[in-house]
Design a protein around this motif. Structure first.
Motif, PDB file in Angstrom:
ATOM      1  N   ALA A 163       0.826  -1.203   0.000  1.00 28.17           N
ATOM      2  CA  ALA A 163       0.000   0.000   0.000  1.00 28.17           C
ATOM      3  C   ALA A 163       0.863   1.256   0.000  1.00 28.17           C
ATOM      4  O   ALA A 163       0.624   2.206  -0.762  1.00 28.17           O
ATOM      5  CB  ALA A 163      -0.924  -0.017   1.221  1.00 28.17           C
ATOM      6  N   ALA A 164       1.882   1.274   0.861  1.00 28.28           N
ATOM      7  CA  ALA A 164       2.759   2.442   0.924  1.00 28.28           C
ATOM      8  C   ALA A 164       3.550   2.618  -0.369  1.00 28.28           C
ATOM      9  O   ALA A 164       3.785   3.746  -0.828  1.00 28.28           O
ATOM     10  CB  ALA A 164       3.710   2.305   2.110  1.00 28.28           C
ATOM     11  N   LEU A 165       3.970   1.508  -0.976  1.00 30.85           N
ATOM     12  CA  LEU A 165       4.721   1.574  -2.237  1.00 30.85           C
ATOM     13  C   LEU A 165       3.856   2.144  -3.357  1.00 30.85           C
ATOM     14  O   LEU A 165       4.314   2.994  -4.143  1.00 30.85           O
ATOM     15  CB  LEU A 165       5.219   0.181  -2.607  1.00 30.85           C
ATOM     16  CG  LEU A 165       6.047   0.056  -3.882  1.00 30.85           C
ATOM     17  CD1 LEU A 165       7.314   0.892  -3.784  1.00 30.85           C
ATOM     18  CD2 LEU A 165       6.392  -1.406  -4.156  1.00 30.85           C
ATOM     19  N   ALA A 166       2.606   1.713  -3.425  1.00 29.86           N
ATOM     20  CA  ALA A 166       1.701   2.235  -4.454  1.00 29.86           C
ATOM     21  C   ALA A 166       1.491   3.732  -4.280  1.00 29.86           C
ATOM     22  O   ALA A 166       1.475   4.485  -5.264  1.00 29.86           O
ATOM     23  CB  ALA A 166       0.366   1.485  -4.375  1.00 29.86           C
ATOM     24  N   MET A 167       1.341   4.191  -3.041  1.00 32.52           N
ATOM     25  CA  MET A 167       1.163   5.623  -2.792  1.00 32.52           C
ATOM     26  C   MET A 167       2.396   6.406  -3.222  1.00 32.52           C
ATOM     27  O   MET A 167       2.294   7.478  -3.832  1.00 32.52           O
ATOM     28  CB  MET A 167       0.877   5.863  -1.307  1.00 32.52           C
ATOM     29  CG  MET A 167      -0.473   5.373  -0.825  1.00 32.52           C
ATOM     30  SD  MET A 167      -0.716   5.670   0.949  1.00 32.52           S
ATOM     31  CE  MET A 167      -0.737   7.468   1.003  1.00 32.52           C
ATOM     32  N   ALA A 168       3.589   5.882  -2.905  1.00 36.86           N
ATOM     33  CA  ALA A 168       4.822   6.599  -3.226  1.00 36.86           C
ATOM     34  C   ALA A 168       5.042   6.702  -4.726  1.00 36.86           C
ATOM     35  O   ALA A 168       5.520   7.723  -5.236  1.00 36.86           O
ATOM     36  CB  ALA A 168       6.008   5.913  -2.560  1.00 36.86           C
ATOM     37  N   LEU A 169       4.706   5.638  -5.469  1.00 35.77           N
ATOM     38  CA  LEU A 169       4.894   5.672  -6.919  1.00 35.77           C
ATOM     39  C   LEU A 169       3.829   6.516  -7.603  1.00 35.77           C
ATOM     40  O   LEU A 169       4.092   7.168  -8.620  1.00 35.77           O
ATOM     41  CB  LEU A 169       4.881   4.248  -7.468  1.00 35.77           C
ATOM     42  CG  LEU A 169       6.072   3.372  -7.067  1.00 35.77           C
ATOM     43  CD1 LEU A 169       5.894   1.954  -7.579  1.00 35.77           C
ATOM     44  CD2 LEU A 169       7.384   3.965  -7.586  1.00 35.77           C
ATOM     45  N   ALA A 170       2.608   6.515  -7.043  1.00 31.73           N
ATOM     46  CA  ALA A 170       1.543   7.330  -7.635  1.00 31.73           C
ATOM     47  C   ALA A 170       1.766   8.816  -7.384  1.00 31.73           C
ATOM     48  O   ALA A 170       1.455   9.646  -8.245  1.00 31.73           O
ATOM     49  CB  ALA A 170       0.195   6.892  -7.062  1.00 31.73           C
ATOM     50  N   ASP A 171       2.304   9.155  -6.223  1.00 32.89           N
ATOM     51  CA  ASP A 171       2.552  10.553  -5.880  1.00 32.89           C
ATOM     52  C   ASP A 171       3.835  10.625  -5.063  1.00 32.89           C
ATOM     53  O   ASP A 171       3.815  10.509  -3.841  1.00 32.89           O
ATOM     54  CB  ASP A 171       1.388  11.123  -5.068  1.00 32.89           C
ATOM     55  CG  ASP A 171       1.600  12.580  -4.672  1.00 32.89           C
ATOM     56  OD1 ASP A 171       2.560  13.199  -5.171  1.00 32.89           O
ATOM     57  OD2 ASP A 171       0.812  13.091  -3.846  1.00 32.89           O
ATOM     58  N   PRO A 172       5.001  10.773  -5.716  1.00 36.05           N
ATOM     59  CA  PRO A 172       6.272  10.761  -4.982  1.00 36.05           C
ATOM     60  C   PRO A 172       6.378  11.866  -3.947  1.00 36.05           C
ATOM     61  O   PRO A 172       7.155  11.756  -3.000  1.00 36.05           O
ATOM     62  CB  PRO A 172       7.333  10.914  -6.084  1.00 36.05           C
ATOM     63  CG  PRO A 172       6.601  11.467  -7.263  1.00 36.05           C
ATOM     64  CD  PRO A 172       5.204  10.942  -7.171  1.00 36.05           C
ATOM     65  N   GLY A 173       5.570  12.929  -4.104  1.00 31.69           N
ATOM     66  CA  GLY A 173       5.590  14.008  -3.120  1.00 31.69           C
ATOM     67  C   GLY A 173       5.146  13.563  -1.743  1.00 31.69           C
ATOM     68  O   GLY A 173       5.466  14.204  -0.748  1.00 31.69           O
ATOM     69  N   VAL A 174       4.443  12.435  -1.661  1.00 26.91           N
ATOM     70  CA  VAL A 174       3.981  11.954  -0.363  1.00 26.91           C
ATOM     71  C   VAL A 174       5.160  11.502   0.494  1.00 26.91           C
ATOM     72  O   VAL A 174       5.083  11.517   1.728  1.00 26.91           O
ATOM     73  CB  VAL A 174       2.958  10.807  -0.546  1.00 26.91           C
ATOM     74  CG1 VAL A 174       3.645   9.503  -0.874  1.00 26.91           C
ATOM     75  CG2 VAL A 174       2.090  10.636   0.687  1.00 26.91           C
ATOM     76  N   THR A 175       6.273  11.121  -0.126  1.00 26.03           N
ATOM     77  CA  THR A 175       7.436  10.667   0.632  1.00 26.03           C
ATOM     78  C   THR A 175       8.101  11.801   1.403  1.00 26.03           C
ATOM     79  O   THR A 175       8.931  11.541   2.275  1.00 26.03           O
ATOM     80  CB  THR A 175       8.482  10.028  -0.289  1.00 26.03           C
ATOM     81  OG1 THR A 175       8.954  11.000  -1.240  1.00 26.03           O
ATOM     82  CG2 THR A 175       7.883   8.853  -1.046  1.00 26.03           C
ATOM     83  N   GLY A 176       7.756  13.035   1.094  1.00 24.78           N
ATOM     84  CA  GLY A 176       8.290  14.167   1.837  1.00 24.78           C
ATOM     85  C   GLY A 176       7.378  14.637   2.939  1.00 24.78           C
ATOM     86  O   GLY A 176       7.707  15.598   3.646  1.00 24.78           O
ATOM     87  N   GLN A 177       6.239  13.970   3.107  1.00 23.32           N
ATOM     88  CA  GLN A 177       5.283  14.358   4.133  1.00 23.32           C
ATOM     89  C   GLN A 177       5.518  13.537   5.392  1.00 23.32           C
ATOM     90  O   GLN A 177       5.510  12.305   5.363  1.00 23.32           O
ATOM     91  CB  GLN A 177       3.859  14.177   3.627  1.00 23.32           C
ATOM     92  CG  GLN A 177       3.523  15.060   2.427  1.00 23.32           C
ATOM     93  CD  GLN A 177       2.140  14.805   1.874  1.00 23.32           C
ATOM     94  OE1 GLN A 177       1.268  14.275   2.576  1.00 23.32           O
ATOM     95  NE2 GLN A 177       1.917  15.176   0.629  1.00 23.32           N
ATOM     96  N   LEU A 178       5.700  14.219   6.499  1.00 24.34           N
ATOM     97  CA  LEU A 178       6.049  13.545   7.745  1.00 24.34           C
ATOM     98  C   LEU A 178       4.980  12.550   8.176  1.00 24.34           C
ATOM     99  O   LEU A 178       5.294  11.466   8.690  1.00 24.34           O
ATOM    100  CB  LEU A 178       6.288  14.582   8.844  1.00 24.34           C
ATOM    101  CG  LEU A 178       6.786  14.039  10.182  1.00 24.34           C
ATOM    102  CD1 LEU A 178       8.117  13.324  10.021  1.00 24.34           C
ATOM    103  CD2 LEU A 178       6.902  15.172  11.199  1.00 24.34           C
TER     104      LEU A 178
END
Length: 773
Positions: A327-342
């Motif tokens: 689930a986390a991998l799908a979110m990161a690939l769909a919107d890489p900007g989410v990886t910068g959100q704490l």
């Protein structure tokens, strides 16, 4: 009581390939988005990584290590995909920045996608920018008044692209191309369609909660609606941060479990089959996620539930760690900007850490505590309560350990009461959340809702009383200073060692390790709490002032800087307690960190100038009054009468002296006082030749003249200013005047913290970033 046997140790967890891929994608995305390279080289890097992974896989398959070939290929594909999606994200940000820079802001639509929060510059929130061709990307929206979630604006405004520096890198890493400052709103429209309907219900629920009326209602607004504005206004966010329980409010998996329980209870009375039942359940929880503003922690939890439901429907047993990673991998690939959100990073770290290490943490606690033989109904009830407390404590310890590098780097604090706070408050908070959800569902039945709210008020009041009690414990949280990258590397090394060793332990060995760790911590505390060196430190807190004076067991902070940066600075100096905080005047760049200092480090007293303390518990300092800090004396030499503390001229000026018979030091701490005020104190004979001058008003052109610089004749002059500040501080005229008088000039933006110690032949100066003497 008897120790549990070693056989209770759980099996070493199997780490799925999706977890390794997730780690690679998050790492690559954070580096790529923070540094912001051109998209083309990033694409080339992705292709190169993929080629190298293919070669490595081929080479491994021809050796005895062929079992590692699939993992090597997985990591290479993950890194390559991260490069591709980040290149696309950076290209979008560049195109959006170009469009907003070359055309009026009023020609674009701005839709607020998350609740705004209030800061020193106004109300800030994430907004999507759209034009005739559709959505272009996201920016920060900055306004003087809050804008409702989902509102679409057309406005006259100013666009500022992400600048070099930490803030610009952080914004880019979150997928934001810059900041739009609203000057005047031209058009405003609420959200429409299904989203608009959900937000309309949310607005109705928030209105019925009356979040500003009490702490309990503010908690409810944060927990069931995702709106934390009232919590911030009432100071609850600081209390929860001190106790390490902020995650209880953040909408995440626990909330979805309760929502699912409500929906599941209703569905149990129907004849729906498995597929329609799962569809209704997922739709309901998705609606709740949207209702709360779709925070990343809730989105991740919903994606996990989707994976779990699909696994169940196809007859496969869900593997929690695999589901969370996928689930986390799908979110990161769909919107890489989410990886910068704490919020996303904390949520993913907690869930993956608990899935992998929760069982081992429970094992350690059982070995340490042992087991009790129980008899009777009361004994069994106590045993179950103890088991539940151990479970909660184990999960809390794992969560705090795996997220410590992120939270300590972001907030510069570590809660020491978090394990106890979570064990005590988590069950109560679950009850509060259940009552709050019931109240939300009953929003159109006011009489029934009033009953649920009455229960929530009682439980919420108990939660807050206990939270305040725990937050008031000495050293409930401590200031810490860590760099995120090195801290994550240390954590990774420790986790790798644990997973490789996966040791069996005995109670004696475990207790011995804990005793050694405790002894080291007590020794460190005693060293810095009781035997701090005699020195004056001008702290690097950005565009603001904070000066720390220590001697032995005494410590006083003069001003607190513009924000929480002061916590990181105090942690660098190993400060765990302050005898007093002196506020020279009431400007934000001198008072912005006060709340964080009081809630994290603590202080026995807050001191302000004469006339400033009206309506507060602060003590006042008048002309001629003296503060003692160990062997230091701080005498007030300005202002000459009461003020309201709102102007630079109202700043307290303190003459600091130290003399132990062998070493001496004199210093003038000026706050934001400038030439006129300091000259008046000099003319009155209250100030003379000094060793150290803390330059007034960050080194502005009006802070000092050639004559004043010669009269003070300071060996060292220090200005506190932020890198790249828009005021041009320190002004070249100020620097020239001081250096022309023979002073050594230093600025915190160049050298970091400046430490000045008493010396036998003049002050001893050292700097955080070199240039020491």
């Amino acid at each position: 009581m008897s120790e549990r046997p070693g056989a209770d140790r759980p099996d070493r967890p199997a780490l799925p390939g999706t977890l390794w891929a997730l780690v690679v994608v998050i790492g690559c995305a954070r580096v790529a988005l923070a540094t912001g390279p051109e998209p083309a080289p990033l694409l080339c890097a992705g292709a190169g990584v993929l080629a190298l992974a293919g070669l490595a896989c081929l080479a491994l398959s021809r050796t005895g290590a062929r079992a590692a070939a699939p993992l090597a290929l997985t990591l290479g594909v993950a890194a390559s995909c991260a490069c591709v999606v980040c290149a696309g994200e950076l290209a979008r940000q560049g195109a959006l920045a170009g469009a907003l820079s070359t055309s009026p802001v009023s020609s674009w639509e701005l839709t607020l996608e998350a609740d705004m929060s209030e800061g020193a510059s106004g109300w800030r929130g994430r907004a999507r920018v759209s034009g005739e061709g559709g959505s272009l990307g996201r920016v920060w929206l900055l306004a003087d008044e809050p804008v409702e979630l989902g509102t679409t604006l057309r406005c006259v405004g100013r666009f500022e692209e992400n600048e070099p520096g930490d803030w610009g890198a952080s914004s880019r890493a979150q997928g934001l191309a810059g900041t739009v400052r609203v000057v005047r709103v031209l058009e405003s429209a609420p959200a429409t369609g299904a989203w608009g309907a959900v937000l309309l219900v949310r607005s109705r629920v928030l209105e019925s909660l009356d979040a500003g009326s009490s702490d309990a209602r503010a908690l409810l607004a944060g927990a069931i609606c995702g709106s934390t504005v009232a919590m911030a206004e009432r100071g609850l966010d600081e209390i929860f941060a001190t106790c390490g329980i902020s995650h209880l409010v953040a909408v995440s998996g626990g909330h979805l479990v309760l929502v699912g329980a409500f929906v599941g209870a209703a569905l149990s009375r129907t004849r729906l089959g498995p597929l329609p039942r799962s569809a209704v359940l997922l739709a309901s929880t998705l609606g709740f996620v949207v209702f709360c503003g779709a925070p990343s922690s809730a989105s991740r939890a919903w994606a996990m539930s989707l994976v779990a439901e699909l696994s169940q429907l196809v007859g496969r047993r869900a593997h929690p760690l695999s589901s969370a990673s996928a689930a986390a991998l799908a979110m990161a690939l769909a919107d890489p900007g989410v990886t910068g959100q704490l919020g996303y990073l904390l949520s993913v770290s907690c869930v993956c850490g608990i899935c992998a290490l929760g069982g081992y943490a429970r094992y350690l606690l059982r070995v340490l505590v042992g087991t009790w033989r129980v008899r009777g109904r009361v004994g069994r009830a106590l045993w179950r309560a103890g088991e539940g407390a151990q479970e909660a404590l184990a999960l809390t310890l794992v969560s705090q350990a795996v997220t410590a590098p992120l939270t300590c780097a972001a907030f510069s604090r570590l809660s020491l009461v978090a394990p106890v706070a979570n064990v005590v408050l988590a069950p109560l908070f679950s009850a509060l959340l259940a009552l709050g959800l019931a109240a939300g569902l009953l929003v159109w039945a006011p009489a029934a809702q009033a009953v649920a709210l009455a229960g929530a008020d009682v439980v919420g009041a108990v939660v807050m009383e206990l939270a305040r009690l725990l937050a008031g414990v000495p050293m409930a949280s401590v200031a810490v200073s860590v760099e995120e990258g090195p801290a994550l590397a240390v954590l990774a090394a420790c986790l790798a060692a644990l997973l490789v060793a996966w040791p069996r332990v005995t109670r004696r060995a475990l207790a011995g390790c804990l005793a050694v760790a405790l002894a080291v911590c007590v020794g460190w505390w005693a060293r810095w709490r009781l035997f701090a060196p005699a020195c004056v430190r001008v702290l690097d807190v950005g565009q603001g002032d904070a000066i720390l004076v220590t001697d032995g067991a005494a410590a006083v902070l003069v001003d607190t800087g513009p924000g929480d940066e002061v916590l990181d600075a105090l942690a660098r100096c190993n400060v765990t307690h302050l005898d007093a905080v002196v506020i020279t005047h009431l400007h934000d760049d001198h008072t912005g960190g006060l709340e964080a200092v009081l809630s994290t480090v603590g202080a026995d007293l807050v001191v302000v100038g004469a006339g400033v303390a009206a309506g507060t518990d602060a003590a006042e300092l008048s002309l001629g009054d003296v503060l003692r800090v160990g062997r230091f004396s701080l005498a007030c030499v300005w202002p000459e009468g009461p003020t309201d503390g709102t102007e630079n001229a109202d700043s307290l000026e303190l003459l600091l002296t130290y003399d132990d018979g062998r070493r001496s030091l004199t210093a003038l701490l000026t706050g934001d006082a400038e030439l006129e005020e300091t000259s008046a104190a000099l003319a009155a004979g209250r100030v003379g030749d000094v060793d150290l001058l803390k330059v007034g008003h960050h080194g502005s052109a009006s802070s000092v003249s050639d004559e004043l610089a010669r009269a003070l004749d300071a060996e060292v002059a220090v200005a506190s200013a932020g890198e790249g500040n828009s005021y041009g501080h320190p002004d070249p005229a100020c620097v020239d005047a001081l250096e022309g008088a023979g002073s050594r000039f230093l600025c915190t933006k160049d050298v970091g913290d400046v430490c000045v110690e008493p010396g036998e032949e003049g002050p001893v100066v050292s700097c955080q970033r070199g240039k020491g003497q």
